[in-house]
Motif scaffolding. Structure first.
Motif, PDB file in Angstrom:
ATOM      1  N   ARG A 128       0.815  -1.209   0.000  1.00  0.00           N
ATOM      2  CA  ARG A 128       0.000   0.000   0.000  1.00  0.00           C
ATOM      3  C   ARG A 128       0.852   1.264   0.000  1.00  0.00           C
ATOM      4  N   TYR A 129       2.012   1.218   0.643  1.00  0.00           N
ATOM      5  CA  TYR A 129       2.884   2.395   0.683  1.00  0.00           C
ATOM      6  C   TYR A 129       3.363   2.763  -0.715  1.00  0.00           C
ATOM      7  N   LEU A 130       3.422   1.795  -1.614  1.00  0.00           N
ATOM      8  CA  LEU A 130       3.750   2.110  -3.009  1.00  0.00           C
ATOM      9  C   LEU A 130       2.514   2.626  -3.747  1.00  0.00           C
ATOM     10  N   ASP A 131       1.371   2.016  -3.451  1.00  0.00           N
ATOM     11  CA  ASP A 131       0.124   2.425  -4.097  1.00  0.00           C
ATOM     12  C   ASP A 131      -0.197   3.892  -3.797  1.00  0.00           C
ATOM     13  N   ILE A 132       0.162   4.333  -2.578  1.00  0.00           N
ATOM     14  CA  ILE A 132      -0.112   5.719  -2.182  1.00  0.00           C
ATOM     15  C   ILE A 132       0.669   6.705  -3.053  1.00  0.00           C
ATOM     16  N   ARG A 133       1.759   6.274  -3.644  1.00  0.00           N
ATOM     17  CA  ARG A 133       2.512   7.161  -4.531  1.00  0.00           C
ATOM     18  C   ARG A 133       1.762   7.454  -5.822  1.00  0.00           C
ATOM     19  N   ARG A 134       0.805   6.608  -6.164  1.00  0.00           N
ATOM     20  CA  ARG A 134       0.046   6.826  -7.397  1.00  0.00           C
ATOM     21  C   ARG A 134      -0.947   7.977  -7.214  1.00  0.00           C
ATOM     22  N   ASN A 135      -1.127   8.765  -8.249  1.00  0.00           N
ATOM     23  CA  ASN A 135      -1.999   9.937  -8.153  1.00  0.00           C
ATOM     24  C   ASN A 135      -3.422   9.626  -7.705  1.00  0.00           C
ATOM     25  N   PRO A 136      -4.085   8.575  -8.210  1.00  0.00           N
ATOM     26  CA  PRO A 136      -5.465   8.341  -7.777  1.00  0.00           C
ATOM     27  C   PRO A 136      -5.590   8.132  -6.277  1.00  0.00           C
ATOM     28  N   VAL A 137      -4.678   7.373  -5.683  1.00  0.00           N
ATOM     29  CA  VAL A 137      -4.741   7.108  -4.245  1.00  0.00           C
ATOM     30  C   VAL A 137      -4.309   8.343  -3.468  1.00  0.00           C
ATOM     31  N   LYS A 138      -3.211   8.939  -3.886  1.00  0.00           N
ATOM     32  CA  LYS A 138      -2.727  10.160  -3.219  1.00  0.00           C
ATOM     33  C   LYS A 138      -3.804  11.235  -3.222  1.00  0.00           C
ATOM     34  N   ASN A 139      -4.430  11.438  -4.369  1.00  0.00           N
ATOM     35  CA  ASN A 139      -5.442  12.496  -4.478  1.00  0.00           C
ATOM     36  C   ASN A 139      -6.676  12.183  -3.627  1.00  0.00           C
ATOM     37  N   ASN A 140      -7.012  10.906  -3.498  1.00  0.00           N
ATOM     38  CA  ASN A 140      -8.130  10.534  -2.620  1.00  0.00           C
ATOM     39  C   ASN A 140      -7.831  10.898  -1.165  1.00  0.00           C
ATOM     40  N   LEU A 141      -6.594  10.661  -0.730  1.00  0.00           N
ATOM     41  CA  LEU A 141      -6.223  10.983   0.648  1.00  0.00           C
ATOM     42  C   LEU A 141      -6.189  12.497   0.866  1.00  0.00           C
ATOM     43  N   LEU A 142      -5.725  13.232  -0.127  1.00  0.00           N
ATOM     44  CA  LEU A 142      -5.741  14.693  -0.023  1.00  0.00           C
ATOM     45  C   LEU A 142      -7.175  15.213  -0.026  1.00  0.00           C
ATOM     46  N   PHE A 143      -8.032  14.570  -0.799  1.00  0.00           N
ATOM     47  CA  PHE A 143      -9.451  14.949  -0.839  1.00  0.00           C
ATOM     48  C   PHE A 143     -10.099  14.710   0.517  1.00  0.00           C
ATOM     49  N   ARG A 144      -9.774  13.569   1.133  1.00  0.00           N
ATOM     50  CA  ARG A 144     -10.301  13.272   2.470  1.00  0.00           C
ATOM     51  C   ARG A 144      -9.857  14.349   3.470  1.00  0.00           C
ATOM     52  N   HIS A 145      -8.591  14.736   3.381  1.00  0.00           N
ATOM     53  CA  HIS A 145      -8.067  15.799   4.253  1.00  0.00           C
ATOM     54  C   HIS A 145      -8.864  17.088   4.070  1.00  0.00           C
ATOM     55  N   LYS A 146      -9.156  17.422   2.831  1.00  0.00           N
ATOM     56  CA  LYS A 146      -9.894  18.656   2.541  1.00  0.00           C
ATOM     57  C   LYS A 146     -11.289  18.602   3.155  1.00  0.00           C
ATOM     58  N   VAL A 147     -11.964  17.459   3.007  1.00  0.00           N
ATOM     59  CA  VAL A 147     -13.297  17.313   3.589  1.00  0.00           C
ATOM     60  C   VAL A 147     -13.220  17.443   5.109  1.00  0.00           C
ATOM     61  N   SER A 148     -12.260  16.748   5.720  1.00  0.00           N
ATOM     62  CA  SER A 148     -12.117  16.796   7.182  1.00  0.00           C
ATOM     63  C   SER A 148     -11.890  18.215   7.675  1.00  0.00           C
ATOM     64  N   MET A 149     -11.053  18.969   6.972  1.00  0.00           N
ATOM     65  CA  MET A 149     -10.761  20.334   7.395  1.00  0.00           C
ATOM     66  C   MET A 149     -11.983  21.241   7.253  1.00  0.00           C
ATOM     67  N   GLU A 150     -12.784  21.023   6.213  1.00  0.00           N
ATOM     68  CA  GLU A 150     -14.004  21.813   6.054  1.00  0.00           C
ATOM     69  C   GLU A 150     -15.022  21.475   7.146  1.00  0.00           C
ATOM     70  N   VAL A 151     -15.070  20.196   7.536  1.00  0.00           N
ATOM     71  CA  VAL A 151     -15.945  19.800   8.645  1.00  0.00           C
ATOM     72  C   VAL A 151     -15.517  20.514   9.919  1.00  0.00           C
ATOM     73  N   ARG A 152     -14.243  20.460  10.229  1.00  0.00           N
ATOM     74  CA  ARG A 152     -13.732  21.108  11.440  1.00  0.00           C
ATOM     75  C   ARG A 152     -14.002  22.620  11.413  1.00  0.00           C
ATOM     76  N   LYS A 153     -13.793  23.220  10.263  1.00  0.00           N
ATOM     77  CA  LYS A 153     -14.008  24.659  10.131  1.00  0.00           C
ATOM     78  C   LYS A 153     -15.469  25.005  10.397  1.00  0.00           C
ATOM     79  N   TYR A 154     -16.377  24.288   9.771  1.00  0.00           N
ATOM     80  CA  TYR A 154     -17.810  24.583   9.922  1.00  0.00           C
ATOM     81  C   TYR A 154     -18.250  24.416  11.368  1.00  0.00           C
ATOM     82  N   LEU A 155     -17.909  23.261  11.962  1.00  0.00           N
ATOM     83  CA  LEU A 155     -18.378  22.988  13.319  1.00  0.00           C
ATOM     84  C   LEU A 155     -17.737  23.939  14.332  1.00  0.00           C
ATOM     85  N   SER A 156     -16.466  24.230  14.161  1.00  0.00           N
ATOM     86  CA  SER A 156     -15.812  25.174  15.075  1.00  0.00           C
ATOM     87  C   SER A 156     -16.457  26.550  14.987  1.00  0.00           C
TER      88      SER A 156
END
Length: 581
Positions: A128-156
């Motif tokens: 999996r550590y190699l798979d994360i280097r691929r753009n589709p997986v990397k971008n999914n994790l960055l997308f998750r981060h973006k959603v999480s940060m927007e959740v925190r921002k809204y609720l805070s």
């Protein structure tokens, strides 16, 4: 300094700038007198050039040894690229390398680190550590981060406080199976990993915290499928001094905020439907309303003839598949075979073609005339060119079967578009459901859900008719969040445990701490929990949550990368006072 810039930020404005980059070798192209190397990091990709005439000989020779996924550092000058690549941000430039350091050599990876890889799912999960280097997986994790940060921002911004709750808690018999953790210092006793922070967030309301949230790991030892993991993440929320409307408004606002900030989509006020309406109209409590095909119940217009299959059925129900009257017999037979599969379990399917000239052609023309079939079309809202699909049998099973068929037809017709979002609320769930096997009621949500105030009097006489003060948020046919107004009165909570078959002693042993807290001034309170993994995957246009988890488990609940779960040695077992047979 390992790098002055990332591999994704250089452009024509940096020409003639001296830079230092570091990253992984994506690929190398050796033309003998010139070598091009693509170097990649999280931020993008930059082309390096090693020129036999302009590059130091030792550096040029070292460049020839580079293999895929070598970790390198280079220094050089940004120059204009002769053959530009408009498909990447750095496509106008390249780096004329003056220094090359190999930071780490790499074995040839077991699959190509490309957007379209040759690696199957099993091998990619193992590495999996190699798979994360691929753009589709990397971008999914960055997308998750973006959603999480927007959740925190809204609720805070709405006054919620992020508070951690324990991971080592008490096991309870309700709900799914717990993961249990043996205690070394307390022989024969066990902790459980939380299925949710439910009781703790209620206690925080008793403690006066008023608005709580937590993006928290939860654990359930249950059978898995594509959208389930043994450990998953919730956006867990609770509010005090609220009614149901307050919670629906707050978290409808959160979802609107995410759709706007993440997807750039403005959504009107969410529709609200009752549980009973959802089951009758769509056959399930999480309907996909991106498309129509609402159920039409046909008992009154189909059970007056000599067709025994319908006459003996508790329910005859159909849907109108738009534009499918042109289906060939082979295509219709394929749908019949689909509903007959063991996973669906229907014994057959009746169909009616609504021809463009206003006539009807069905598989039961022997029993029904044109006037009969016209009534079927009216009940199912079928138009000319549509195909009516009809199932019959036990009411609950038939609705479930037709619900699955509705989704399958929508998928085949391309109606389940990942870039369309149709949220709604489902409300007025039953408080309890009867379990024939155990001969007792179970809580449809959980034992702490409050009945609707107007139904409380039914608890003593007709508990099965009591509606819960509960609600689910549904997005594109997936439950993404659910919650309820909680019981905050000890007497009512005690009565709820009675209905669920707990003795007074069992209730006190399992949940005495909560009922005791209610006697010290518990405010009215309620909340909701979103499934973050599922929410992120749907916003990302997919329905498989593994694609948005950094290190997921497989369908057997195993982490094939680290080989877990695994056996532990006898000494550890002895310390934990565990003896294996």
């Amino acid at each position: 300094m390992y790098r002055s810039h990332t591999c994704g930020e250089l452009n024509a404005s940096h020409i003639n700038t001296e830079v230092t980059l570091a990253g992984w070798v994506q690929k190398s192209r050796d033309k003998g007198f010139m070598i091009w190397v693509d170097v990649r990091d999280r931020y993008g990709l930059t082309q390096l050039i090693f020129d036999e005439k302009r590059t130091d000989t030792s550096v040029f020779e070292k460049a020839k040894t580079l293999g895929r996924e070598f970790v390198i550092q280079v220094k050089g000058t940004v120059i204009e690229r002769e053959s530009k690549n408009p498909n990447i941000p750095t496509g106008e430039i390249e780096i004329l390398v003056s220094e090359l350091n190999i930071l780490n050599e790499a074995m040839l990876p077991p699959f190509t680190i490309e957007d379209e890889t040759d690696g199957g799912e099993d091998i990619r999960m193992k590495y999996r550590y190699l798979d994360i280097r691929r753009n589709p997986v990397k971008n999914n994790l960055l997308f998750r981060h973006k959603v999480s940060m927007e959740v925190r921002k809204y609720l805070s911004d709405k006054g919620f406080c992020d508070i951690e709750t324990p991971y080592l808690i008490k096991s309870t018999p309700e709900g799914a199976r717990d993961f249990v953790v043996p205690s070394r210092m307390n022989e024969g006793q066990f902790y459980a990993l939380p299925q949710s922070p439910q009781t703790f967030k209620q206690l925080l309301m008793v403690g006066g915290m008023d608005k709580y949230f937590q993006i928290v790991k939860c654990f359930r030892d249950e059978d898995l499928r594509a959208d389930r993991q043994p450990e998953f993440t919730q956006i867990d929320c609770e509010m005090a001094f609220v009614e149901q409307e307050d919670i629906l408004d707050m978290f409808e606002g959160l979802t609107r905020h995410l759709l706007k900030e993440i997807k750039g989509i403005e959504v009107d006020k969410f529709p609200r439907i009752t549980y009973d309406y959802a089951m009758k109209t769509y056959g399930n409590d999480k309907p996909d309303i991106r498309f129509g095909m609402k159920f039409g119940e046909l008992n009154t217009v189909a059970q007056h003839k000599d067709f025994g299959v319908f006459n003996s059925s508790e329910l005859v129900v159909g849907i109108a598949a738009p534009g499918c009257a042109s289906y060939t017999r082979k295509e219709i037979d394929a749908l019949i075979d689909w509903v007959k599969r063991p996973q669906i379990g229907a014994s057959g399917m009746v169909y009616v073609k609504c021809e463009e000239d206003g006539s009807f052609k069905s598989s039961v023309d022997k029993f029904y005339d044109q006037d009969d079939l016209k009534k079927w079309a009216e009940v199912t809202n079928a138009k000319a060119g549509d195909l009516i699909l009809v199932l019959s049998g036990n009411a609950d099973k038939t609705r479930t079967q037709l619900s699955a068929l509705r989704m399958e037809v929508a998928t085949r017709l391309g109606l389940r578009k990942s870039d369309e979002f149709a949220p709604l609320w489902v409300v007025d769930f039953p408080l309890l459901e009867w379990d024939e096997e155990s001969g007792r009621y179970h809580a449809m949500h959980h034992p702490f859900t409050s009945p609707k105030p107007e139904d409380i009097q039914l608890i003593e006489t007709e508990p099965g008719k009591v509606r819960a003060n509960a609600y689910d948020m549904v997005l594109n046919g997936n439950e993404i969040g659910g919650g309820s107004i909680r019981i905050h009165d000890r007497a009512l909570q005690s009565r709820m445990f009675d209905l669920l078959g707990f003795s007074k002693e069992e209730a006190q042993a399992q949940f005495g701490f909560l009922m005791n807290a209610f006697e010290f001034g518990a405010p009215p309170h309620g909340g909701l929990a979103f499934g973050l993994d599922r929410l992120v995957s749907i916003l990302g246009g997919q329905e498989t949550i593994r694609d948005f988890i950094a290190f997921p488990k497989n369908n057997s609940g195993r982490d094939v990368m680290i080989d877990a779960p695994s056996k532990i040695d006898d000494k550890q077992l002895e310390e934990l006072h565990i003896k294996l047979k």
